[in-house]
Motif scaffolding. Sequence first.
Motif, PDB file in Angstrom:
ATOM      1  N   PHE A 233      22.306  30.230  38.355  1.00  0.00           N
ATOM      2  CA  PHE A 233      22.797  30.470  39.073  1.00  0.00           C
ATOM      3  C   PHE A 233      24.043  28.742  38.498  1.00  0.00           C
ATOM      4  O   PHE A 233      24.981  28.966  39.716  1.00  0.00           O
ATOM      5  N   LYS A 234      23.388  28.826  37.708  1.00  0.00           N
ATOM      6  CA  LYS A 234      24.415  27.530  36.565  1.00  0.00           C
ATOM      7  C   LYS A 234      25.368  27.984  35.416  1.00  0.00           C
ATOM      8  O   LYS A 234      26.321  27.660  35.232  1.00  0.00           O
ATOM      9  N   SER A 235      24.889  29.144  35.990  1.00  0.00           N
ATOM     10  CA  SER A 235      26.518  30.192  34.771  1.00  0.00           C
ATOM     11  C   SER A 235      27.671  30.115  35.368  1.00  0.00           C
ATOM     12  O   SER A 235      27.758  30.237  36.749  1.00  0.00           O
ATOM     13  N   LYS A 236      28.756  30.132  34.549  1.00  0.00           N
ATOM     14  CA  LYS A 236      30.031  30.040  35.114  1.00  0.00           C
ATOM     15  C   LYS A 236      30.574  31.053  35.508  1.00  0.00           C
ATOM     16  O   LYS A 236      31.032  30.908  37.351  1.00  0.00           O
ATOM     17  N   GLU A 237      30.091  32.494  35.543  1.00  0.00           N
ATOM     18  CA  GLU A 237      30.078  33.542  36.635  1.00  0.00           C
ATOM     19  C   GLU A 237      29.611  33.346  38.034  1.00  0.00           C
ATOM     20  O   GLU A 237      30.153  33.328  39.036  1.00  0.00           O
ATOM     21  N   MET A 238      28.142  32.656  38.198  1.00  0.00           N
ATOM     22  CA  MET A 238      28.267  32.818  39.479  1.00  0.00           C
ATOM     23  C   MET A 238      28.379  31.198  40.139  1.00  0.00           C
ATOM     24  O   MET A 238      29.103  31.982  41.380  1.00  0.00           O
TER      25      MET A 238
ATOM     26  N   LEU B  20      35.583  43.979  41.825  1.00  0.00           N
ATOM     27  CA  LEU B  20      36.507  43.939  41.233  1.00  0.00           C
ATOM     28  C   LEU B  20      36.053  42.387  40.721  1.00  0.00           C
ATOM     29  O   LEU B  20      36.614  41.928  40.056  1.00  0.00           O
ATOM     30  N   PHE B  21      35.337  41.285  41.592  1.00  0.00           N
ATOM     31  CA  PHE B  21      34.752  39.646  40.156  1.00  0.00           C
ATOM     32  C   PHE B  21      34.361  40.696  39.148  1.00  0.00           C
ATOM     33  O   PHE B  21      34.101  40.157  37.945  1.00  0.00           O
ATOM     34  N   LEU B  22      33.286  41.196  40.066  1.00  0.00           N
ATOM     35  CA  LEU B  22      32.317  41.862  38.969  1.00  0.00           C
ATOM     36  C   LEU B  22      32.867  42.505  37.560  1.00  0.00           C
ATOM     37  O   LEU B  22      32.438  41.836  36.571  1.00  0.00           O
ATOM     38  N   GLU B  23      33.566  43.306  37.932  1.00  0.00           N
ATOM     39  CA  GLU B  23      34.582  43.670  36.729  1.00  0.00           C
ATOM     40  C   GLU B  23      35.444  42.759  36.527  1.00  0.00           C
ATOM     41  O   GLU B  23      35.467  43.397  33.926  1.00  0.00           O
ATOM     42  N   SER B  24      36.109  42.033  36.647  1.00  0.00           N
ATOM     43  CA  SER B  24      36.844  41.469  35.682  1.00  0.00           C
ATOM     44  C   SER B  24      36.397  40.190  34.999  1.00  0.00           C
ATOM     45  O   SER B  24      36.621  39.942  33.752  1.00  0.00           O
TER      46      SER B  24
ATOM     47  N   LYS C 215      41.472  38.513  48.849  1.00  0.00           N
ATOM     48  CA  LYS C 215      42.140  38.647  47.880  1.00  0.00           C
ATOM     49  C   LYS C 215      42.055  37.092  47.481  1.00  0.00           C
ATOM     50  O   LYS C 215      41.871  36.981  45.911  1.00  0.00           O
ATOM     51  N   LYS C 216      43.519  37.188  48.022  1.00  0.00           N
ATOM     52  CA  LYS C 216      44.376  35.852  48.086  1.00  0.00           C
ATOM     53  C   LYS C 216      43.465  34.253  47.896  1.00  0.00           C
ATOM     54  O   LYS C 216      44.050  33.279  47.241  1.00  0.00           O
ATOM     55  N   GLU C 217      42.386  33.840  48.682  1.00  0.00           N
ATOM     56  CA  GLU C 217      41.843  33.697  48.493  1.00  0.00           C
ATOM     57  C   GLU C 217      40.849  33.383  47.295  1.00  0.00           C
ATOM     58  O   GLU C 217      40.603  32.479  47.000  1.00  0.00           O
ATOM     59  N   MET C 218      40.353  34.601  47.003  1.00  0.00           N
ATOM     60  CA  MET C 218      39.223  34.383  45.783  1.00  0.00           C
ATOM     61  C   MET C 218      40.242  33.670  44.807  1.00  0.00           C
ATOM     62  O   MET C 218      40.028  33.446  43.738  1.00  0.00           O
ATOM     63  N   LEU C 219      41.564  34.844  45.262  1.00  0.00           N
ATOM     64  CA  LEU C 219      42.139  34.035  43.053  1.00  0.00           C
ATOM     65  C   LEU C 219      42.753  32.646  43.436  1.00  0.00           C
ATOM     66  O   LEU C 219      43.298  32.485  42.303  1.00  0.00           O
ATOM     67  N   GLU C 220      42.489  32.385  44.417  1.00  0.00           N
ATOM     68  CA  GLU C 220      43.372  30.436  44.691  1.00  0.00           C
ATOM     69  C   GLU C 220      41.959  29.944  44.516  1.00  0.00           C
ATOM     70  O   GLU C 220      42.097  28.525  43.443  1.00  0.00           O
ATOM     71  N   ARG C 221      40.697  30.064  45.003  1.00  0.00           N
ATOM     72  CA  ARG C 221      39.295  29.795  44.305  1.00  0.00           C
ATOM     73  C   ARG C 221      39.671  29.777  43.226  1.00  0.00           C
ATOM     74  O   ARG C 221      38.730  29.016  41.816  1.00  0.00           O
ATOM     75  N   LEU C 222      39.599  30.957  42.066  1.00  0.00           N
ATOM     76  CA  LEU C 222      39.314  31.062  40.291  1.00  0.00           C
ATOM     77  C   LEU C 222      39.985  29.809  40.067  1.00  0.00           C
ATOM     78  O   LEU C 222      39.633  29.904  38.746  1.00  0.00           O
ATOM     79  N   GLU C 223      41.563  29.869  40.608  1.00  0.00           N
ATOM     80  CA  GLU C 223      42.665  29.116  39.822  1.00  0.00           C
ATOM     81  C   GLU C 223      41.715  27.564  39.967  1.00  0.00           C
ATOM     82  O   GLU C 223      41.939  27.387  38.824  1.00  0.00           O
ATOM     83  N   LYS C 224      41.463  26.903  41.067  1.00  0.00           N
ATOM     84  CA  LYS C 224      40.695  25.813  40.929  1.00  0.00           C
ATOM     85  C   LYS C 224      39.759  26.109  40.177  1.00  0.00           C
ATOM     86  O   LYS C 224      39.725  25.044  39.431  1.00  0.00           O
TER      87      LYS C 224
END
Length: 297
Positions: A18-23, A82-86, A285-294
């Motif tokens: 759970f400390k990995s960047k992906e998780m 979508l997240f897992l594949e990306s 999707k919008k919220e996910m992308l915003e969180r990913l950018e942050k």
Amino acid sequence: MAVKNKRYYWIQLTQDFFKSKEMKLLRKIAGGDTHTIIYLKMMLISLEDGGCIYYDGLADNLAEEIALMIDENVEDIKITLLFLESKGLLTRKSDRDYFLEQVPEMVGSETASTRRSRKHRELMALHCNTIATTCNGDIEIEKDIDTEIEKDIDTEIEKDVDENPVALIVKEYQSRIAQLDGTQFEILKEFITLDGMEAKVVLKAIGLAADNGKRNFSYVRAILTNWKNNGVLTIAAVDERERVYKESKIKGQSGNQKSNVPEWSQPNYVNTTSEETKKGLEQKKKEMLERLEKGKN
């Protein structure tokens, strides 16, 4: 009547899972905890197949089929996929076969008989620690159990392959894939002795794995488990399955049949189930992308 030697599977998460960047990124998107649970549930349903997930075409797309198995919301599953594949955690091997990359290094398994032997040894060890006794006899028995399977492999290889197809399977696997250990040997034998699968089917799976450059046991076991679950136990059934699949693929390319590729994996996928559902998914999707950018900043 022979009792089937059931096999048990489990996931062994690393201490820093759970400390990995992906998780961390997954948990930061909207509904991250839900998506994390979905990911773990997907791992669990893929254990017997060594991390493979198969789209059988029973539902309109892979997400809907997974929803039937794990009882989670379809839209949440689509975002998780979508997240897992990306992030490279989910890869597509073909139109129907998908693979969770982290599973092979996490999966653990043992047969019911092995579990009984292990529990017996644990009990005897406790007995030895509690009562002042050397238990030398039990130690010797344990050594015999640990080496018995390896001796079985050597015995099978020495037999005439024409009279014993298991010997041919061992030789084929070790010549085309890798060295076969005791546990792997028992698993391959179970497909024949317990599941009633023809030896030629096991040889076919070994050949497919080698031809595709997948020289690991998990891939061979995943193929065989998928065939077993679908009642494909004879080489004739395997050939028929391949023929039907090739025909459906050709028809799909000509436009006469709906593609077997899940909708979520299409580059121009648009959810048209309803306006309300579509807006909800777009917002997520919008919220996910915003969180990913942050998370990158």
